[in-house]
Design an enzyme around this catalytic site. Structure first.
Site, short mmCIF file in Angstrom:
data_model
loop_
_atom_site.label_atom_id
_atom_site.label_comp_id
_atom_site.label_asym_id
_atom_site.label_seq_id
_atom_site.Cartn_x
_atom_site.Cartn_y
_atom_site.Cartn_z
N PRO A 127 0.81 -1.23 0.00
CG PRO A 127 -0.97 -1.62 1.47
CD PRO A 127 0.32 -2.23 0.97
CG PHE A 155 -2.64 -2.82 -6.32
CD1 PHE A 155 -3.91 -2.96 -5.80
CD2 PHE A 155 -2.13 -1.52 -6.43
CE1 PHE A 155 -4.66 -1.87 -5.38
CE2 PHE A 155 -2.88 -0.42 -6.03
CZ PHE A 155 -4.14 -0.60 -5.49
CD GLU A 363 5.56 -6.41 -14.99
OE1 GLU A 363 6.67 -6.39 -15.53
OE2 GLU A 363 4.76 -7.35 -15.11
CB THR A 365 3.87 4.86 -13.00
OG1 THR A 365 5.03 5.55 -12.52
CG2 THR A 365 3.06 4.33 -11.81
N1 COS Z 1 19.31 -3.21 -12.12
C1 COS Z 1 20.26 -3.38 -11.18
N2 COS Z 1 20.39 -2.57 -10.11
C2 COS Z 1 19.54 -1.55 -10.00
C3 COS Z 1 18.52 -1.29 -10.93
C4 COS Z 1 18.44 -2.18 -12.04
N3 COS Z 1 17.49 -2.01 -12.96
N4 COS Z 1 17.84 -0.19 -10.55
C5 COS Z 1 18.39 0.22 -9.41
N5 COS Z 1 19.41 -0.61 -9.07
C6 COS Z 1 20.29 -0.49 -7.90
C7 COS Z 1 21.02 0.83 -7.88
O1 COS Z 1 22.24 0.76 -8.58
C8 COS Z 1 21.24 1.03 -6.42
O2 COS Z 1 22.33 0.25 -5.97
P1 COS Z 1 23.32 0.79 -4.82
O3 COS Z 1 22.48 0.95 -3.61
O4 COS Z 1 24.34 -0.28 -4.71
O5 COS Z 1 23.86 2.09 -5.34
C9 COS Z 1 20.00 0.45 -5.77
O6 COS Z 1 19.48 -0.49 -6.72
C10 COS Z 1 18.96 1.49 -5.46
O7 COS Z 1 18.72 2.20 -6.64
P2 COS Z 1 18.14 3.68 -6.69
O8 COS Z 1 18.91 4.54 -5.75
O9 COS Z 1 18.04 4.10 -8.11
O10 COS Z 1 16.69 3.41 -6.08
P3 COS Z 1 15.48 4.38 -5.93
O11 COS Z 1 14.84 3.99 -4.66
O12 COS Z 1 15.87 5.80 -6.16
O13 COS Z 1 14.45 4.01 -7.11
C11 COS Z 1 13.36 3.03 -8.94
C12 COS Z 1 14.63 3.15 -8.11
C13 COS Z 1 12.43 4.21 -8.86
C14 COS Z 1 13.82 2.87 -10.38
C15 COS Z 1 12.68 1.76 -8.45
O14 COS Z 1 12.21 1.94 -7.13
C16 COS Z 1 11.54 1.32 -9.35
O15 COS Z 1 11.76 0.70 -10.38
N6 COS Z 1 10.30 1.59 -8.93
C17 COS Z 1 9.14 1.10 -9.61
C18 COS Z 1 8.80 -0.22 -9.06
C19 COS Z 1 7.78 -0.91 -9.85
O16 COS Z 1 7.96 -1.19 -11.02
N7 COS Z 1 6.67 -1.20 -9.21
C20 COS Z 1 5.61 -1.87 -9.86
C21 COS Z 1 5.25 -3.10 -9.14
S1 COS Z 1 6.16 -4.45 -9.48
S2 COS Z 1 4.92 -5.46 -10.56
#
Ligand code: COS
Length: 381
Positions: A127, A155, A363, A365
């Site tokens: 949530p 979800f 997956e 937004t």
């Molecule tokens: N592959 C490998 N490593 C990754 C990565 C990827 N695609 N994306 C991020 N990382 C790593 C970063 O390198 C970082 O590593 P370190 O801590 O060692 O530096 C760590 O993960 C955290 O990354 P970041 O600081 O970029 O994280 P944030 O919290 O700022 O956000 C996003 C990253 C927004 C991209 C992520 O939270 C995301 O994808 N959110 C959407 C989630 C989603 O798709 N939800 C839908 C439900 S799932 S069905």
């Protein structure tokens, strides 16, 4: 357009196309209306071997990859964007085991997933942790040879129909995303139950539910990777699954275009089929061109992943956001071509518009994906 598919890819695409037209089309409207899960179609997927298309041969699959998965997902979604999800969301739940599972975990879980005997799901979202995936609150505390999980996922696609879930939970809340770990949780584990089943705008033939963990006992051997690697497991999974959502979007858009082109040739106004008017032809031309552009990008990214590229977050985000926005635009235009009839539930087209919307949301937004791409662009500068 000729995408230079291999002979076996063409056969697979045609198999999925036939199955969708012969088996899914007759039942799609009813499942959408009633919000029922299409178990009879899952059985068709099993018989056709579709659950195995992206799984390497060493694990019992047919040795295909993301490209095969997107070809199949696109064809199924061209007829019903909801029914395609029983398969596509199982792939999402299976990727973490393929990517991060050890030999024992793969041997235990993949045989039932490769046949589709069991469906899978992926539990990251909560949530208060949607786009901010690093902010999960579900806790996993180690006690001897078990982890005790407490929290709620919501979800979750395939929630309540899947038997196997990859769950991301925090083993060290002080470390944020670096304190997350991934677990394989089976239906029936003590302390695991389903909560609310969602009533949705679209993809109504797909089940979406809460997963509730109350002192849920998960054996230590079900942890995927090491403690603290859960966020990485999730991100690597999404990098490979987003082209699947993109192909769902391309399929929905193509399906809407098919219906709009057919309707435009039948519907007469001012004594002529509306397809004879340039205004409609321009709309169809834009729709077809946009669908093709999205498809080309999705296939390119799928091939890039299958070629073994590890850094695909940017490309995977690009193809999902382009395809999803295309699906929303094309399905809206398709409803427009149907005019007043398009707005009525008697015609199949409004369902495509409802089904398309989710592809801009789940997956990642499209806003989050734009920020992934944007960060990459700025880094390059
Ligand atoms: N592959 C490998 N490593 C990754 C990565 C990827 N695609 N994306 C991020 N990382 C790593 C970063 O390198 C970082 O590593 P370190 O801590 O060692 O530096 C760590 O993960 C955290 O990354 P970041 O600081 O970029 O994280 P944030 O919290 O700022 O956000 C996003 C990253 C927004 C991209 C992520 O939270 C995301 O994808 N959110 C959407 C989630 C989603 O798709 N939800 C839908 C439900 S799932 S069905």
């Amino acid at each position: 357009m000729d995408y230079l598919l291999t002979e076996s890819q063409i056969q697979l695409r045609d198999l999925a196309r036939r199955l969708a037209r012969e088996k899914i089309k007759p039942v799609a409207a009813q499942h959408d209306r009633e919000g029922t899960f299409p178990w009879e179609i899952v059985q068709e997927y099993r018989q056709a071997g579709l659950f195995s298309v992206y799984i390497p041969e060493e694990f019992g699959g047919t040795g295909g990859g993301v490209m095969e998965l997107v070809l199949v997902t696109e064809e199924l979604s061209r007829i019903c964007g909801g029914i395609s999800l029983a398969l596509a969301a199982t792939a999402l739940g299976t990727f973490p085991i393929l990517l991060s599972g050890n030999n024992e975990q793969r041997a235990r879980y993949l045989p039932d997933l490769v046949t589709g005997n069991k469906l899978a799901g992926f539990g990251l979202t909560e949530p208060n942790a949607g786009s901010d995936a690093g902010n999960i609150r579900t806790r996993a505390v180690r006690k001897g040879d078990k982890y005790i999980l407490n929290g709620t996922k919501h979800f979750i696609t395939n929630g309540s129909v899947a038997k196997i879930y990859t769950i991301i939970a925090s083993t060290d809340p002080d470390r944020g995303s670096r304190g997350a770990s991934a677990f394989i949780v089976e239906e029936g584990f003590p302390g695991f139950r389903y909560g609310k089943i969602e009533d949705k705008l679209g993809i109504r033939a797909s089940k979406t539910s809460e997963l509730i963990f109350e002192d849920c006992e998960v054996p230590v051997e079900n942890r995927l990777g090491r403690e603290g690697e859960g966020f990485m497991v999730a991100m690597r999974t999404l990098d490979r699954s987003r082209p699947g959502v993109a192909s769902q979007a391309v399929g929905i858009a193509q399906g809407a275009l098919d219906l709009a082109a057919e309707y435009a040739q039948k519907r007469e106004q001012f004594g002529k089929p509306i397809s004879s008017f340039q205004g409609i032809q321009f709309m169809l031309a834009d729709m077809a061109s946009q669908v093709e552009a999205a498809r080309a990008l999705v296939y390119a990214v799928a091939r890039m992943i299958d070629a073994g590229n590890e850094k695909v977050a940017t490309e995977s985000s690009m193809c999902k956001l382009i395809a999803a926005d295309t699906a929303m635009r094309v399905t809206t235009d398709a409803v427009q071509i149907f005019g007043g009839y398009g707005y009525m539930k008697d015609y199949p087209i409004e369902k495509f518009m409802r089904d398309a919307k989710i592809t801009q949301i789940y997956e990642g937004t499209n806003q989050i994906l734009r920020s992934v791409v944007g960060r990459h662009v700025l880094k390059g500068m």
